[in-house]
Design a protein around this motif. Structure first.
Motif, PDB file in Angstrom:
ATOM      1  N   ILE A 140       0.836  -1.208   0.000  1.00 19.83           N
ATOM      2  CA  ILE A 140       0.000   0.000   0.000  1.00 19.83           C
ATOM      3  C   ILE A 140       0.867   1.251   0.000  1.00 19.83           C
ATOM      4  O   ILE A 140       0.622   2.204  -0.761  1.00 19.83           O
ATOM      5  N   VAL A 141       1.902   1.278   0.847  1.00 20.81           N
ATOM      6  CA  VAL A 141       2.802   2.453   0.888  1.00 20.81           C
ATOM      7  C   VAL A 141       3.484   2.647  -0.461  1.00 20.81           C
ATOM      8  O   VAL A 141       3.604   3.772  -0.971  1.00 20.81           O
ATOM      9  N   SER A 142       3.914   1.548  -1.081  1.00 20.63           N
ATOM     10  CA  SER A 142       4.559   1.645  -2.389  1.00 20.63           C
ATOM     11  C   SER A 142       3.603   2.212  -3.429  1.00 20.63           C
ATOM     12  O   SER A 142       3.973   3.069  -4.238  1.00 20.63           O
ATOM     13  N   ALA A 143       2.350   1.771  -3.407  1.00 25.71           N
ATOM     14  CA  ALA A 143       1.377   2.254  -4.389  1.00 25.71           C
ATOM     15  C   ALA A 143       1.055   3.721  -4.187  1.00 25.71           C
ATOM     16  O   ALA A 143       0.841   4.467  -5.160  1.00 25.71           O
ATOM     17  N   LEU A 144       1.026   4.181  -2.917  1.00 23.69           N
ATOM     18  CA  LEU A 144       0.661   5.572  -2.652  1.00 23.69           C
ATOM     19  C   LEU A 144       1.826   6.531  -2.854  1.00 23.69           C
ATOM     20  O   LEU A 144       1.623   7.714  -3.155  1.00 23.69           O
ATOM     21  N   THR A 145       3.064   6.018  -2.663  1.00 20.42           N
ATOM     22  CA  THR A 145       4.231   6.912  -2.810  1.00 20.42           C
ATOM     23  C   THR A 145       4.888   6.789  -4.173  1.00 20.42           C
ATOM     24  O   THR A 145       5.667   7.653  -4.562  1.00 20.42           O
ATOM     25  N   GLY A 146       4.604   5.709  -4.908  1.00 19.30           N
ATOM     26  CA  GLY A 146       5.263   5.501  -6.204  1.00 19.30           C
ATOM     27  C   GLY A 146       6.662   4.956  -6.082  1.00 19.30           C
ATOM     28  O   GLY A 146       7.391   4.891  -7.075  1.00 19.30           O
ATOM     29  N   ILE A 147       7.069   4.512  -4.879  1.00 16.08           N
ATOM     30  CA  ILE A 147       8.406   3.962  -4.683  1.00 16.08           C
ATOM     31  C   ILE A 147       8.344   2.457  -4.938  1.00 16.08           C
ATOM     32  O   ILE A 147       7.535   1.763  -4.318  1.00 16.08           O
ATOM     33  N   PRO A 148       9.156   1.890  -5.823  1.00 16.19           N
ATOM     34  CA  PRO A 148       9.097   0.445  -6.114  1.00 16.19           C
ATOM     35  C   PRO A 148       9.551  -0.385  -4.907  1.00 16.19           C
ATOM     36  O   PRO A 148      10.317   0.069  -4.051  1.00 16.19           O
ATOM     37  N   VAL A 149       9.050  -1.643  -4.870  1.00 13.95           N
ATOM     38  CA  VAL A 149       9.451  -2.615  -3.845  1.00 13.95           C
ATOM     39  C   VAL A 149      10.493  -3.541  -4.455  1.00 13.95           C
ATOM     40  O   VAL A 149      10.385  -3.950  -5.612  1.00 13.95           O
ATOM     41  N   ARG A 150      11.523  -3.866  -3.672  1.00 16.00           N
ATOM     42  CA  ARG A 150      12.563  -4.777  -4.156  1.00 16.00           C
ATOM     43  C   ARG A 150      11.946  -6.149  -4.461  1.00 16.00           C
ATOM     44  O   ARG A 150      11.242  -6.719  -3.644  1.00 16.00           O
ATOM     45  N   HIS A 151      12.232  -6.668  -5.660  1.00 17.40           N
ATOM     46  CA  HIS A 151      11.617  -7.925  -6.073  1.00 17.40           C
ATOM     47  C   HIS A 151      12.287  -9.150  -5.456  1.00 17.40           C
ATOM     48  O   HIS A 151      11.748 -10.242  -5.524  1.00 17.40           O
ATOM     49  N   ASP A 152      13.468  -8.971  -4.858  1.00 15.40           N
ATOM     50  CA  ASP A 152      14.187 -10.103  -4.271  1.00 15.40           C
ATOM     51  C   ASP A 152      14.013 -10.171  -2.763  1.00 15.40           C
ATOM     52  O   ASP A 152      14.780 -10.836  -2.068  1.00 15.40           O
ATOM     53  N   VAL A 153      12.986  -9.489  -2.232  1.00 18.30           N
ATOM     54  CA  VAL A 153      12.735  -9.469  -0.798  1.00 18.30           C
ATOM     55  C   VAL A 153      11.373 -10.112  -0.538  1.00 18.30           C
ATOM     56  O   VAL A 153      10.376  -9.753  -1.177  1.00 18.30           O
ATOM     57  N   ALA A 154      11.339 -11.082   0.382  1.00 13.71           N
ATOM     58  CA  ALA A 154      10.089 -11.687   0.843  1.00 13.71           C
ATOM     59  C   ALA A 154       9.951 -11.396   2.322  1.00 13.71           C
ATOM     60  O   ALA A 154      10.953 -11.247   3.033  1.00 13.71           O
ATOM     61  N   MET A 155       8.733 -11.286   2.785  1.00 16.07           N
ATOM     62  CA  MET A 155       8.527 -10.877   4.182  1.00 16.07           C
ATOM     63  C   MET A 155       7.329 -11.596   4.779  1.00 16.07           C
ATOM     64  O   MET A 155       6.437 -12.076   4.062  1.00 16.07           O
ATOM     65  N   THR A 156       7.316 -11.653   6.095  1.00 14.73           N
ATOM     66  CA  THR A 156       6.183 -12.242   6.811  1.00 14.73           C
ATOM     67  C   THR A 156       6.121 -11.629   8.200  1.00 14.73           C
ATOM     68  O   THR A 156       7.160 -11.370   8.823  1.00 14.73           O
ATOM     69  N   GLY A 157       4.934 -11.354   8.677  1.00 14.72           N
ATOM     70  CA  GLY A 157       4.756 -10.759   9.994  1.00 14.72           C
ATOM     71  C   GLY A 157       3.373 -10.160  10.132  1.00 14.72           C
ATOM     72  O   GLY A 157       2.802  -9.652   9.164  1.00 14.72           O
ATOM     73  N   GLU A 158       2.832 -10.229  11.338  1.00 11.72           N
ATOM     74  CA  GLU A 158       1.522  -9.645  11.617  1.00 11.72           C
ATOM     75  C   GLU A 158       1.707  -8.194  12.029  1.00 11.72           C
ATOM     76  O   GLU A 158       2.659  -7.844  12.736  1.00 11.72           O
ATOM     77  N   ILE A 159       0.762  -7.336  11.609  1.00 14.52           N
ATOM     78  CA  ILE A 159       0.877  -5.897  11.865  1.00 14.52           C
ATOM     79  C   ILE A 159      -0.180  -5.483  12.877  1.00 14.52           C
ATOM     80  O   ILE A 159      -1.273  -6.046  12.925  1.00 14.52           O
ATOM     81  N   THR A 160       0.177  -4.489  13.712  1.00 12.09           N
ATOM     82  CA  THR A 160      -0.800  -3.877  14.606  1.00 12.09           C
ATOM     83  C   THR A 160      -1.092  -2.461  14.121  1.00 12.09           C
ATOM     84  O   THR A 160      -0.411  -1.931  13.237  1.00 12.09           O
ATOM     85  N   LEU A 161      -2.113  -1.844  14.686  1.00 16.79           N
ATOM     86  CA  LEU A 161      -2.472  -0.472  14.289  1.00 16.79           C
ATOM     87  C   LEU A 161      -1.394   0.516  14.678  1.00 16.79           C
ATOM     88  O   LEU A 161      -1.343   1.630  14.118  1.00 16.79           O
ATOM     89  N   ARG A 162      -0.545   0.179  15.622  1.00 14.30           N
ATOM     90  CA  ARG A 162       0.564   1.059  16.024  1.00 14.30           C
ATOM     91  C   ARG A 162       1.820   0.792  15.220  1.00 14.30           C
ATOM     92  O   ARG A 162       2.852   1.407  15.453  1.00 14.30           O
ATOM     93  N   GLY A 163       1.785  -0.176  14.296  1.00 19.32           N
ATOM     94  CA  GLY A 163       2.940  -0.440  13.453  1.00 19.32           C
ATOM     95  C   GLY A 163       3.886  -1.481  13.995  1.00 19.32           C
ATOM     96  O   GLY A 163       4.952  -1.712  13.405  1.00 19.32           O
ATOM     97  N   ARG A 164       3.542  -2.143  15.106  1.00 24.15           N
ATOM     98  CA  ARG A 164       4.400  -3.206  15.622  1.00 24.15           C
ATOM     99  C   ARG A 164       4.282  -4.439  14.745  1.00 24.15           C
ATOM    100  O   ARG A 164       3.245  -4.719  14.166  1.00 24.15           O
ATOM    101  N   VAL A 165       5.361  -5.209  14.700  1.00 25.87           N
ATOM    102  CA  VAL A 165       5.379  -6.457  13.924  1.00 25.87           C
ATOM    103  C   VAL A 165       5.383  -7.621  14.914  1.00 25.87           C
ATOM    104  O   VAL A 165       6.322  -7.767  15.701  1.00 25.87           O
ATOM    105  N   LEU A 166       4.335  -8.425  14.854  1.00 26.45           N
ATOM    106  CA  LEU A 166       4.164  -9.524  15.803  1.00 26.45           C
ATOM    107  C   LEU A 166       4.691 -10.826  15.214  1.00 26.45           C
ATOM    108  O   LEU A 166       4.722 -10.996  13.988  1.00 26.45           O
ATOM    109  N   PRO A 167       5.094 -11.779  16.060  1.00 28.94           N
ATOM    110  CA  PRO A 167       5.654 -13.054  15.555  1.00 28.94           C
ATOM    111  C   PRO A 167       4.597 -13.895  14.850  1.00 28.94           C
ATOM    112  O   PRO A 167       3.397 -13.748  15.056  1.00 28.94           O
TER     113      PRO A 167
END
Length: 816
Positions: A702-729
Motif C-alpha cells: 500500500i505504501v509503495s502504491a501511494l508513494t510511487g516507490i518500487p518494492v525490491r523484487h528479491d525481498v520476501a517478508m512475513t509478519g503480523e501488523i498492529t495499528l501502532r505499526g508493531r510487527v508480531l511473531p
C-alpha cells in the motif's frame, strides 16, 4: 326445580336423576345387565361401598383414564359410567373387600357433590332407545352377525367356554346382547368405554361387530405366525437329531469327531498359552460354555471366535530391543537423509532404554507436508530398534467402534483396529504407526479421536479395554508414532498426549542427496534397469527439481524419476541391455515434456510499484504470495480480492488504517483517502487464503502504491501488523524460509521475536539468505523499498484539527 319421587329426581324432560356414591374402576368397564366381581382396596372406595349399602345398595361405577393414579380427581375419571346394584359384599382378612355388582343402566355424571369421605355424584340415566321399523331389519342383521362372529371367536379363544356361547345365543334383547358380548371380549379400555358411551342402538351393534371381526383377524394372524415358528423349530430339532445320529454312526465306524477334536486342540492351546489371571479365568469360563453347546448353533461360533482372539493375541511375547546406539544411527542414516531432530529423539529413547530396563513407550507425532517421509521414518525406527512394525491408517475413520471394537452382542462383531494391529504384530512391544491422525472425523456413531485418548495416554494405556475382549490389555510397551499434515484439526486433548516433532520439508540440496542416494536406485530396481543404463548428473537432478517439481517433500520428484526410468526401460528393451543414456536438459524435456515451473520466476521480476512478496504456510509446505495494490481516482473505496479469509481481510484493513495514521510521515497526502480508491489483490483467486502473517506485506504494498516507490523484487517478508505499526511473531517460519529459498529470494524480513526459530533453519540456507529482523513497519519499509529515503514527511501541508462539533451558520458553538 327437581321434584323428589321415591329417592329419584326427574328433570323437566322426564329423564331420571340420581344421587349416588362413585366407585372408580381400574382397567375395567362395567356394562348394564352384566354381573361382575370386584376387589376393592382403597379406603375411599370402601367408604363408597358402605354408603351404597345404606342407600338401597345402588352405586355408580366409572372407569379411570389412567389406572396408575391412586387418588383420582374428577378429571381422571370418565363422565359416563354404569349405575349398578350390589348383590353381595365380603370383607377379606387382608382388609380388602370383594363385592359382586350387576349393571343396571348407562348414566352420565351431571355434577360432583361435596363430600370429604368419598365421591358423591349426581347422575342422569340415558333414555331408553326406541327402534323404528326402518331400523328393525338392520338391528336384526347386526345381532345375527354378532352371534356368528362371537361363536367363531370362541373357537380360537379357549377362555370362552361353550356355556358362555350358549348364554349369549339365548339373549333376545339387542342392548343386552351388545353389552354382554362387549363384556366378554378382550377389548382395550378405550374401546369398551366408547361402547359404553354409545346409546344409539344400531351404531352400538355395528361397533361391537366391527371390533369382534378385527379380533378374529388378529388371532388368525397370530395362528399363522405360530405355525411358521413351530415348523421352523421342528425343522431345527430334526436337523439336530439327524446330526447327532450321524456323529454316533461315525463314532461307531471309528471316524474322528471333528468338533471334539477341535475342542481338544483348543484346550491344548489354552494350557500352552501364558495369559494374565483375568484373561485365563475368562477363557476357561467361555470354554466350559462351549463344551455344552451344539456345534451347529450360532452362539458356539461366537464363543469359539472369542476364545481364538484371546489366544492369538500377544500377552507376554516380545522382541528384544537392539540397544546399539551407533548401529541404530547407521540404520536411520541409511534409510533417510537429514531429519536430524526425529533421529536424535529416537537415539535418546534407546539410550534411556539401555539404562532403564522397563520404560513406557513414547508417543511421537510427526507433523509435516505430504511426501517428507513421515511414515517411512516410522518404519525405519522399527528396523533400527529391531521391533515389529504395523501401519494403521486412520484417514476417514468416523466410528468409535473402529478403535474400541464392537460389543459381542452384535452380529459380525470384531475387536478394534488397535487390538487387530497387536495380533498382526504378534508382540507386546511393536512400533505402531497411526497414519493420518488429523483426518479423523466424527458422526452419530461416536468420536474416534476421543477413543484414541486412552490409547495414547501413557498413564492409561496399560489397561486399555476393548469392547469386544472386555479385558484390560497392556499397551504401555507399544511405541506409538502418529503422522499428520496439520495440527489444527487434531483436538487439543489428543495433542496433549503426544510429543510433536515437525518435519517442515527439504531444501534443494537435501532433495538432491535424497534422489542421489535413495530415489534413483529404488526406481531403477523397480523398472528392471541398472544405474549404468541411465546417468543422472547433479545438474540434471537439480534441473528436474527446479523445473518439474514444486513441493516440500520428494513424492513428485520420485514420480518424475520413475517416468524417466520407464522411458529408459523401453529403449533398453529395444536396443539391448548395454544401452547407456546420459541425461541432459534436452533429453529430460523429451522424456518429461515441457518444463512445468519457471525456476527463475522471481529473478525475472523487476522492481515494481505496489507489488510485494509475502510468505505463506500451507498444508503442503511454504509458498510465495504476491500482493498487488493499485490506486485510482475515486472517493476512498477499498476493494480486497483474491478469495481471502476473514483474518486476512482484517489484516488488510489494519494495514490501511496504519498507513492513513502515518500518511504525513510517509510523505503521503493525508487526504488521499477522500481522493483515491484502493484495490488490493492477491493472485490465484481460486485458491482460498487466510492468516494474519501477510500484514506487513500488505502495508508495504500500500505504501509503495501511494508513494510511487518500487518494492525490491528479491525481498520476501512475513509478519503480523498492529495499528501502532508493531510487527508480531508468526508460525511456520521454517516452511516459509524454505519457500523463499526455493524461489531464489535474497532477503527475508521476519519479526524479531522469531529470531529463536532460526536455529531450526539449516546452515546452508542461512548462508544463502539474508534474514532481516524487524520490530516495526518503518524498519520493514527501509529494507523492502528500493529508495526508502524518499519517504520524507510533508511538513508543508497545514495541520487540520477536526473539531468534535460542526459549525452551522448563525448558530452558537455547542460541544456535544
Amino acid at each position: 326445580m327437581f321434584k323428589i319421587i321415591k329417592g329419584r329426581e326427574k328433570g323437566s324432560e322426564g329423564q331420571t336423576v340420581l344421587e349416588l356414591p362413585l366407585l372408580p374402576l381400574r382397567d375395567i368397564v362395567l356394562f348394564p345387565s352384566v354381573p361382575m366381581p370386584l376387589f376393592v382396596g382403597r379406603e375411599k372406595s370402601i367408604r363408597a361401598l358402605e354408603l351404597a349399602m345404606a342407600r338401597q345398595k345402588r352405586i355408580f361405577l366409572a372407569a379411570q383414564k389412567k389406572a396408575k393414579v391412586d387418588n383420582p380427581r374428577e378429571d381422571d375419571i370418565y363422565r359416563i359410567g354404569t349405575v349398578a346394584t350390589i348383590l353381595q359384599i365380603l370383607r377379606l382378612p387382608d382388609g380388602t373387600v370383594k363385592v359382586l355388582v350387576e349393571g343396571e343402566a348407562r348414566a352420565r355424571v351431571i355434577e360432583y357433590l361435596l363430600s370429604s369421605e368419598t365421591f358423591m355424584v349426581r347422575v342422569e340415566l340415558f333414555p331408553e332407545y326406541e327402534i323404528t321399523e326402518k331400523e328393525a331389519v338392520e338391528v336384526e342383521a347386526l345381532c345375527r352377525g354378532i352371534l356368528e362372529a362371537f361363536q367363531e371367536y370362541a373357537k380360537y379363544n379357549k377362555k370362552i367356554s361353550q356355556e358362555i356361547v350358549e348364554t349369549v345365543q339365548s339373549i333376545d334383547d339387542p342392548y343386552r346382547l351388545a353389552d354382554t358380548v362387549a363384556a366378554y371380549m378382550p377389548f382395550k379400555l378405550e374401546i369398551k368405554q366408547k361402547l359404553l358411551e354409545t346409546s344409539h342402538l344400531p351404531k352400538l351393534l355395528e361397533l361391537v361387530f366391527g371390533h369382534i371381526r378385527a379380533e378374529i383377524e388378529i388371532i388368525k394372524t397370530e395362528e399363522r405366525i405360530k405355525g411358521r415358528v413351530r415348523k421352523q423349530m421342528e425343522k431345527t430339532q430334526r436337523e439336530y437329531y439327524l446330526t447327532e445320529q450321524m456323529r454316533a454312526i461315525q463314532k461307531e465306524m471309528g471316524e474322528k469327531d471333528d468338533f471334539r477334536a477341535e475342542l481338544e486342540e483348543l484346550e491344548k492351546r489354552i494350557k500352552r498359552k501364558k495369559l494374565p489371571k483375568e484373561a485365563a479365568a475368562k477363557v476357561r469360563h467361555e470354554f466350559r460354555k462351549l463344551k455344552l453347546m451344539s456345534p451347529m448353533s450360532a452362539e458356539a461360533t461366537v464363543v469359539r471366535n472369542y476364545i481364538d482372539w484371546i489366544l492369538s493375541l500377544p500377552w507376554y511375547e516380545r522382541t528384544r530391543d537392539k540397544i546399539d546406539i551407533e548401529e541404530a544411527a547407521r540404520v536411520l542414516d541409511e534409510d533417510h537423509y537429514g531429519l536430524e531432530k526425529p533421529k536424535e529423539r529416537i537415539l535418546e529413547y534407546l539410550a534411556v532404554q539401555a539404562l532403564v530396563k522397563e520404560m513406557k513407550g513414547p508417543i511421537l507425532c510427526f507433523v509435516g507436508p505430504p511426501g517428507v517421509g513421515k511414515t517411512s521414518l516410522a518404519r525405519s525406527i522399527a528396523r533400527a530398534m529391531n521391533r515389529k512394525f504395523v501401519r494403521l491408517s486412520l484417514g476417514g475413520v468416523r466410528d468409535e467402534a473402529e478403535i474400541r471394537g464392537h460389543r459381542r452382542t452384535y452380529i459380525g462383531a470384531l475387536p478394534g483396529k488397535i487390538i487387530q494391529s497387536m495380533k498382526k504384530a504378534g508382540t507386546v512391544n511393536p512400533v505402531i504407526c497411526l497414519d493420518e491422525v488429523d483426518k479423523l472425523s466424527s458422526d452419530f456413531r461416536g468420536d474416534p479421536s476421543a477413543a484414541l485418548l486412552e490409547v495414547l495416554d501413557p498413564e492409561q494405556n496399560h489397561s486399555f479395554n476393548d469392547h469386544y475382549l472386555d479385558l484390560d490389555y497392556d499397551l504401555s510397551k507399544v511405541f506409538f508414532i502418529t503422522t499428520a499434515n496439520v495440527l489444527h484439526t487434531i483436538p487439543m486433548p489428543l495433542q496433549d498426549r503426544m510429543e510433536i516433532i515437525r518435519i517442515p520439508g527439504y531444501t534443494e540440496w537435501e532433495k538432491l542427496q535424497i534422489a542421489r542416494h535413495f530415489l534413483i536406485r529404488k526406481q531403477c530396481q523397480q523398472h528392471g534397469i541398472t544405474e549404468d543404463n541411465v546417468v543422472f548428473s547433479d545438474d540434471i537432478i537439480l534441473y528436474i527439481i527446479r523445473h518439474y517439481t514444486r513441493e516440500a517433500g520428494v513424492r513428485n520428484l520420485e514420480r518424475e524419476v520413475a517416468s524417466i526410468c520407464r522411458k529408459v526401460a523401453r529403449e533398453v528393451v529395444a536396443r539391448g541391455r548395454e544401452t547407456r543414456i546420459v541425461l541432459d536438459e534436452a533429453k529430460v524435456e523429451e522424456y518429461l515434456g515441457v518444463i512445468k515451473y519457471r525456476h527463475s520466476q522471481v529473478e525475472e521480476h523487476r522492481d515494481d510499484v505496489g507489488v510485494a512478496f509475502g510468505l505463506a504456510w500451507t498444508e503442503f509446505g511454504g509458498e510465495i504470495l504476491a500482493i498487488e495494490t493499485v490506486t485510482m481516482p475515486g472517493k476512498g473505496k477499498v476493494n480486497i480480492t483474491g478469495k481471502l479469509g476473514e483474518v486476512m481481510q482484517e489484516s488488510a484493513q489494519a494495514a490501511i488504517s496504519y498507513v492513513r495514521s502515518r500518511a504525513r510521515q510517509f510523505g503521503i497526502d493525508p487526504e488521499f483517502y477522500d481522493k483515491l480508491d484502493i484495490h488490493i489483490h492477491v493472485p490465484e483467486g481460486a485458491v482460498p487464503k487466510d492468516g494474519p502473517s501477510a500484514g506487513i506485506t500488505m502495508a508495504t504494498s500500500i505504501v509503495s502504491a501511494l508513494t510511487g516507490i518500487p518494492v525490491r523484487h528479491d525481498v520476501a517478508m512475513t509478519g503480523e501488523i498492529t495499528l501502532r505499526g508493531r510487527v508480531l511473531p508468526i508460525g511456520g517460519l521454517k516452511e516459509k524460509i524454505l519457500a523463499a529459498h526455493r524461489a531464489k529470494m535474497r532477503t527475508v524480513i521476519i519479526p524479531r521475536d522469531n529470531e529463536k526459530d532460526l536455529k531450526e533453519i539449516p546452515d546452508q540456507i542461512r548462508d544463502e539468505l539474508t534474514v532481516e529482523l524487524v520490530d516495526n513497519v518503518d524498519e520493514v519499509l527501509n529494507k523492502a523499498l528500493l529508495e526508502p529515503e524518499k519517504l520524507k514527511p510533508r511538513d508543508e501541508l497545514p495541520v487540520v484539527e477536526r473539531p468534535y462539533y460542526e459549525e452551522q451558520p448563525g448558530a452558537e458553538k455547542s460541544l456535544c
